[in-house]
Design a protein around this motif. Structure first.
Motif, mmCIF file in Angstrom:
data_model
loop_
_atom_site.group_PDB
_atom_site.id
_atom_site.type_symbol
_atom_site.label_atom_id
_atom_site.label_comp_id
_atom_site.label_asym_id
_atom_site.label_seq_id
_atom_site.Cartn_x
_atom_site.Cartn_y
_atom_site.Cartn_z
ATOM 1 N N SER A 1 -8.751 -0.734 0.566
ATOM 2 C CA SER A 1 -8.068 -1.092 -0.683
ATOM 3 C C SER A 1 -9.078 -1.322 -1.807
ATOM 4 O O SER A 1 -8.906 -0.840 -2.934
ATOM 5 C CB SER A 1 -7.228 -2.353 -0.488
ATOM 6 N N LEU B 1 -3.054 -1.096 -4.290
ATOM 7 C CA LEU B 1 -3.855 -0.528 -3.210
ATOM 8 C C LEU B 1 -4.057 -1.491 -2.058
ATOM 9 O O LEU B 1 -4.597 -1.115 -1.022
ATOM 10 C CB LEU B 1 -5.207 -0.067 -3.780
ATOM 11 N N LYS C 1 -0.908 9.893 -3.305
ATOM 12 C CA LYS C 1 -1.006 8.932 -2.202
ATOM 13 C C LYS C 1 -1.744 9.548 -1.017
ATOM 14 O O LYS C 1 -2.617 8.912 -0.402
ATOM 15 C CB LYS C 1 0.387 8.472 -1.764
ATOM 16 N N GLU D 1 0.805 -1.215 0.000
ATOM 17 C CA GLU D 1 0.000 0.000 0.000
ATOM 18 C C GLU D 1 0.842 1.272 0.000
ATOM 19 O O GLU D 1 1.722 1.404 0.815
ATOM 20 C CB GLU D 1 -0.876 -0.036 1.251
ATOM 21 N N ILE D 2 0.604 2.247 -0.672
ATOM 22 C CA ILE D 2 0.115 2.535 -2.009
ATOM 23 C C ILE D 2 1.357 2.610 -2.899
ATOM 24 O O ILE D 2 2.031 3.627 -2.896
ATOM 25 C CB ILE D 2 -0.633 3.872 -2.052
ATOM 26 N N ALA E 1 -1.452 1.052 -9.852
ATOM 27 C CA ALA E 1 -1.547 1.471 -8.450
ATOM 28 C C ALA E 1 -1.873 0.254 -7.589
ATOM 29 O O ALA E 1 -2.954 -0.325 -7.715
ATOM 30 C CB ALA E 1 -2.623 2.539 -8.286
ATOM 31 N N ARG F 1 -10.789 2.114 -2.729
ATOM 32 C CA ARG F 1 -9.899 2.958 -3.530
ATOM 33 C C ARG F 1 -9.819 2.453 -4.971
ATOM 34 O O ARG F 1 -9.873 3.231 -5.923
ATOM 35 C CB ARG F 1 -8.506 3.002 -2.913
#
Length: 137
Positions: free
Chosen positions: A88, A121, A64, A15-16, A119, A91
């Motif tokens: 997660s 997540l 972020k 993450e992230i 990305a 997002r």
């Protein structure tokens, strides 16, 4: 019509994590031989996303921070009772699993400051794959 697909495989740091895949997508477009059409960049999975953003360190950190502010971790989500990563999933659903770009004269069309990123997540490092499918003439 020609259809050409390749998989990108890589590991993330958790993450992230933002992974610039622009060069790999451009390489696949060139390898496809498609002169005019489109390229789809897609991540199979519920906690990863494909985004476009300028590859500038300050902007990446701003992005972020924005995600953390919009969808904070541990905000009482019901899904957290299962595996503690609801943020997660949320997002990823906001950002989306794919992006589509034109291919003109054998080249990926994108803005000067528009790079393609995966990305990550999810809360932990993952082994990821991204499908790049080029279609056209």
């Amino acid at each position: 019509m020609r259809v050409f697909a390749k998989e990108l495989r890589f590991s993330t740091r958790g993450e992230i994590d933002l992974v610039d895949i622009t060069a790999e997508v451009e390489r696949i477009v060139k390898e496809s031989g498609v002169q005019n059409g489109q390229v789809l960049v897609f991540v199979p999975g519920a906690t990863g996303a494909i985004i476009t953003i300028e590859h500038e360190s300050g902007l990446l950190e701003d992005f972020k921070r924005l995600l953390k502010e919009l969808v904070p971790k541990g905000a009482g989500y019901l899904h957290d009772r299962i595996d503690d990563n609801a943020h997660s999933h949320l997002r990823a659903s906001l950002l989306g699993a794919s992006e589509c770009f034109p291919v003109v004269d054998g080249r990926l069309v994108r803005g000067t400051w528009q790079q393609i990123f995966f990305a990550e997540l999810d809360v932990r490092p993952r082994h990821r794959r991204v499908i790049v499918q080029v279609m056209g003439e």
